[in-house]
Design an enzyme around this catalytic site. Sequence first.
Site, short mmCIF file in Angstrom:
data_model
loop_
_atom_site.label_atom_id
_atom_site.label_comp_id
_atom_site.label_asym_id
_atom_site.label_seq_id
_atom_site.Cartn_x
_atom_site.Cartn_y
_atom_site.Cartn_z
N LYS A 22 2.03 -8.61 27.42
CA LYS A 22 1.67 -7.18 27.25
C LYS A 22 0.30 -7.06 26.61
O LYS A 22 -0.55 -6.29 27.07
CB LYS A 22 2.71 -6.50 26.36
N ASN A 23 0.07 -7.87 25.56
CA ASN A 23 -1.16 -7.68 24.77
C ASN A 23 -2.39 -8.33 25.39
O ASN A 23 -3.48 -8.23 24.83
CB ASN A 23 -0.94 -8.15 23.34
N ARG A 93 -0.94 3.63 21.55
CA ARG A 93 -1.92 3.17 20.59
C ARG A 93 -3.09 2.49 21.28
O ARG A 93 -4.23 2.66 20.94
CB ARG A 93 -1.25 2.15 19.64
N CYS A 117 1.29 5.02 13.66
CA CYS A 117 2.52 4.76 14.41
C CYS A 117 3.55 4.17 13.46
O CYS A 117 3.33 4.11 12.26
CB CYS A 117 2.25 3.81 15.57
N ARG A 122 -2.75 2.43 11.33
CA ARG A 122 -3.54 1.89 12.45
C ARG A 122 -4.94 2.51 12.55
O ARG A 122 -5.27 3.19 13.50
CB ARG A 122 -2.79 2.08 13.77
N LEU A 126 -13.03 -0.18 12.41
CA LEU A 126 -13.74 -1.40 12.84
C LEU A 126 -14.19 -1.26 14.31
O LEU A 126 -15.25 -1.76 14.70
CB LEU A 126 -12.85 -2.63 12.67
N ASP A 307 3.89 -10.02 15.01
CA ASP A 307 4.80 -9.51 16.05
C ASP A 307 6.08 -10.33 16.14
O ASP A 307 6.98 -9.96 16.89
CB ASP A 307 4.10 -9.52 17.42
N ARG A 399 9.09 -0.89 25.62
CA ARG A 399 7.63 -0.83 25.53
C ARG A 399 7.02 -2.23 25.65
O ARG A 399 5.92 -2.40 26.14
CB ARG A 399 7.19 -0.23 24.18
#
Length: 419
Positions: A22-23, A93, A117, A122, A126, A307, A399
């Site tokens: 996913k990431n 996000r 969230c 979050r 940066l 995670d 998700r």
Amino acid sequence: MAKFIVEGGYPLVGTAKVSGAKNAALPILAASLICRGQIRLRGCPRLRDVDNMLTILADLGVCCAWEPNGGLTLDTADGVEYVMPQRISKELRSSIFMLGPLLARCGKAVCTYPGGCEIGNRPIDLHLSGLSALGVQIREERGLILCDGSAMRGADIHLDYPSVGATENIMMAAVAAKGTTYIRNAAREPETEDLQAFLNALGCDVSGAGTSSVRVNGGLPPKAYVQYDIMPDRIVAGTLLCGAAMTGGEITLNNVVPQHVGSMLSKLREAGCVIACGEKSVALRAPKRLGEIKMIETLPYPGFPTDMQAQFFSLATIADGICVIVENVFENRFKHGPELTRMGAIYTQKDRTTVIRGVKELTGAQVVARDLRGGAALTLAGLAATGITTIHEAELIDRGYERLDAMLCGLGAHVTREV
Ligand code: EPZ
């Protein structure tokens, strides 16, 4: 509202193929805007976050289509809108990842200020300071971020913190900034390397991803066609390995990069699991009773990933001894704790530190998923518990996991989805 009904007591046994990450998929989907043509992605996971990202891209003018064989094609040849749709980008996000590619494609971008969230507020300071360093003019008004990137130039940028999203956003903007950009103290997560590989497949010139210093030689014209395979999801792999460890099971995972899950394997071995790694596989055999894991501290890669904190929290509740978990990355990521207490877990928490005392066994209960990884952790606890556990708000798990219920059933678990 979806629910998972889990009947505990069945060990995870067998073989499973891990889905695409996913990431890695989310920033790569955003980066597709840099290309003016056709993109074909293989291994893109079918997740709610991915669907939301595709909705945003479609709103911006990209044609997205899933192929029967699971591939995903994107057509970005036509003009692209530079104003992000507010309704969905607040929910997602990672919509903030769109800033960099929109600036690279259109020279300007307007997006919403993403809200906080469930795991923390979050911030995106940066991201914005990195883009400003590239010469992007940024105005914030009425919750919107208005960016003018018509005169972007390469810059030497030092991140105060190795933020994954900020590193990726700056990489994607810098490919269109004339000259060379350096990102120092960059995030080293493997997903940033996958983004680098995708950008280079597009004809960009990015190097150093996976180290603390990324270099972008900007201003090169992107290709009009690219095909790319998304890397495996190390968090899905870690979650399934945790499930096998917690249920006294024995599984083999294919489509895993062992190096990407090294910190998790080290903790699973500490708990007494026997683990063997192939080139792209990991096999785990669990002990009858999990041994003590003394300490887990979440850190930027290659440290222990935040995670996976919730999943190992679940594991520690039924392991021998005392486990101290320190969550250094996000400020509010222990919401699964009180839910696990309903199942018989024993722990204390102060700020970012929890001390978990392993119990003999958990008992099934009605629990609520408060966030994506916490929901996965509760599902794992249900696999190991005596009796029936119902996980409410299970759509949060969708998700980040492609049918976690079906994946677990394929390994012998008894999980039913109720919508
Ligand atoms: C990415 O989030 C992942 N999401 C997260 O995965 C993951 O937990 C996180 O990296 C850390 O590995 C995606 O890739 C889509 P960060 P991101 O910027 O980029 C602070 C999951 O469950 N920070 O590295 O948002 C921030 O508050 C999700 O799959 C700033 O202060 O993470 C946090 O404390 C959850 N200012 C820390 O840095 C900024 O501008 C890490 O954030 C940006 C971040």
